[in-house]
Design a protein around this motif. Structure first.
Motif, short mmCIF file in Angstrom:
data_model
loop_
_atom_site.label_atom_id
_atom_site.label_comp_id
_atom_site.label_asym_id
_atom_site.label_seq_id
_atom_site.Cartn_x
_atom_site.Cartn_y
_atom_site.Cartn_z
N ARG A 142 37.18 40.12 36.27
CA ARG A 142 38.14 40.95 35.54
C ARG A 142 37.86 42.39 35.92
O ARG A 142 36.72 42.84 35.89
CB ARG A 142 37.94 40.77 34.04
N ASN A 143 38.90 43.10 36.32
CA ASN A 143 38.77 44.50 36.74
C ASN A 143 39.56 45.40 35.81
O ASN A 143 40.74 45.19 35.58
CB ASN A 143 39.26 44.65 38.18
N VAL A 144 38.88 46.41 35.27
CA VAL A 144 39.54 47.48 34.52
C VAL A 144 39.00 48.79 35.09
O VAL A 144 37.81 49.09 34.96
CB VAL A 144 39.25 47.40 33.00
N TYR A 145 39.85 49.50 35.76
CA TYR A 145 39.56 50.76 36.44
C TYR A 145 38.31 50.62 37.33
O TYR A 145 38.38 49.98 38.36
CB TYR A 145 39.47 51.92 35.46
N ALA A 146 37.18 51.19 36.95
CA ALA A 146 35.99 51.19 37.80
C ALA A 146 34.98 50.10 37.42
O ALA A 146 33.89 50.06 37.97
CB ALA A 146 35.32 52.56 37.74
N THR A 147 35.35 49.23 36.50
CA THR A 147 34.44 48.19 36.02
C THR A 147 34.95 46.82 36.45
O THR A 147 36.14 46.52 36.31
CB THR A 147 34.35 48.24 34.48
N VAL A 148 34.02 46.01 36.96
CA VAL A 148 34.35 44.63 37.33
C VAL A 148 33.36 43.71 36.64
O VAL A 148 32.15 43.81 36.84
CB VAL A 148 34.28 44.41 38.86
N GLU A 149 33.87 42.82 35.80
CA GLU A 149 33.06 41.82 35.11
C GLU A 149 33.18 40.52 35.90
O GLU A 149 34.29 40.08 36.22
CB GLU A 149 33.55 41.60 33.69
N VAL A 150 32.03 39.93 36.24
CA VAL A 150 32.00 38.74 37.10
C VAL A 150 31.32 37.59 36.37
O VAL A 150 30.31 37.78 35.70
CB VAL A 150 31.22 39.03 38.40
N GLU A 151 31.88 36.40 36.54
CA GLU A 151 31.23 35.16 36.10
C GLU A 151 31.29 34.18 37.26
O GLU A 151 32.31 34.05 37.92
CB GLU A 151 31.93 34.56 34.88
N LEU A 152 30.16 33.51 37.50
CA LEU A 152 30.08 32.52 38.56
C LEU A 152 29.64 31.18 37.98
O LEU A 152 28.70 31.12 37.20
CB LEU A 152 29.06 32.96 39.62
N THR A 153 30.33 30.13 38.37
CA THR A 153 29.96 28.78 38.01
C THR A 153 30.56 27.84 39.04
O THR A 153 31.49 28.21 39.75
CB THR A 153 30.44 28.40 36.59
N SER A 154 30.02 26.66 39.14
CA SER A 154 30.56 25.65 40.05
C SER A 154 31.21 24.57 39.20
O SER A 154 30.54 23.67 38.70
CB SER A 154 29.43 25.06 40.92
N HIS A 155 32.51 24.67 39.05
CA HIS A 155 33.24 23.75 38.18
C HIS A 155 33.08 22.30 38.63
O HIS A 155 32.94 21.41 37.79
CB HIS A 155 34.72 24.12 38.13
N ASP A 156 33.06 22.09 39.95
CA ASP A 156 32.95 20.71 40.44
C ASP A 156 31.60 20.08 40.12
O ASP A 156 31.48 18.86 40.05
CB ASP A 156 33.23 20.63 41.94
N ALA A 157 30.57 20.92 39.89
CA ALA A 157 29.23 20.40 39.56
C ALA A 157 28.96 20.47 38.06
O ALA A 157 27.95 19.97 37.59
CB ALA A 157 28.17 21.19 40.31
N GLY A 158 29.84 21.13 37.33
CA GLY A 158 29.67 21.23 35.89
C GLY A 158 28.58 22.19 35.46
O GLY A 158 27.96 22.02 34.41
N GLY A 159 28.35 23.23 36.27
CA GLY A 159 27.33 24.21 35.89
C GLY A 159 26.97 25.12 37.05
O GLY A 159 27.73 25.28 38.00
N ILE A 160 25.81 25.72 36.97
CA ILE A 160 25.34 26.69 37.95
C ILE A 160 24.65 25.96 39.09
O ILE A 160 23.83 25.07 38.86
CB ILE A 160 24.38 27.70 37.29
N THR A 161 25.01 26.34 40.32
CA THR A 161 24.43 25.73 41.52
C THR A 161 23.87 26.81 42.45
O THR A 161 24.04 28.00 42.20
CB THR A 161 25.49 24.91 42.30
N ASP A 162 23.28 26.35 43.53
CA ASP A 162 22.79 27.28 44.55
C ASP A 162 23.91 28.15 45.10
O ASP A 162 23.69 29.30 45.47
CB ASP A 162 22.13 26.51 45.70
N ARG A 163 25.11 27.60 45.17
CA ARG A 163 26.26 28.38 45.68
C ARG A 163 26.51 29.61 44.82
O ARG A 163 26.87 30.66 45.34
CB ARG A 163 27.53 27.53 45.73
N ASP A 164 26.33 29.48 43.51
CA ASP A 164 26.53 30.62 42.62
C ASP A 164 25.51 31.72 42.90
O ASP A 164 25.85 32.91 42.95
CB ASP A 164 26.45 30.17 41.16
N PHE A 165 24.27 31.32 43.12
CA PHE A 165 23.24 32.31 43.42
C PHE A 165 23.46 32.94 44.79
O PHE A 165 23.24 34.14 44.98
CB PHE A 165 21.84 31.68 43.31
N LYS A 166 23.93 32.16 45.75
CA LYS A 166 24.20 32.69 47.08
C LYS A 166 25.32 33.74 47.00
O LYS A 166 25.22 34.81 47.60
CB LYS A 166 24.60 31.55 48.03
#
Length: 98
Positions: free
Chosen positions: A60-84
């Motif tokens: 989500r971007n509002v002017y100079a701020t970007v809020e990020v969330e990473l998850t791997s939906h196909d794995a049902g949680g956080i994976t190595d891809r998210d950290f990469k």
């Protein structure tokens, strides 16, 4: 398909990242840039990396701020891809954030 990491694996991997935190089954971070153009330029750079990884952030971007969330939906949680992808985002943001 990636495999979701265990709680211990996520905790250990988070120790290697600064300003990222766990938010349920996602990694989360807020980036603050100089202005909208810098924020959007960074998002464009990240988009190219994310597309090449076939792993896309929730953000989500509002002017100079970007809020990020990473998850791997196909794995049902956080994976190595998210950290990469989180590490790539941090590299691309180096020297650009406030």
């Amino acid at each position: 398909m990636s495999t979701a990491l265990s709680e211990a694996e996520v905790s250990l991997a988070l120790e290697q990242l600064t300003q990222w935190q766990r938010s349920g089954d996602k990694l989360a971070r807020t980036y603050r840039f100089k202005d909208f153009v810098d924020a959007f330029g960074w998002m464009s750079s990240v988009a190219l990396v994310a597309e090449s990884m076939n792993h896309h952030p929730e953000w989500r971007n509002v002017y100079a701020t970007v809020e990020v969330e990473l998850t791997s939906h196909d794995a049902g949680g956080i994976t190595d891809r998210d950290f990469k992808l989180a590490k790539a985002m941090d590299r691309l943001a180096a020297g650009r954030t406030r």
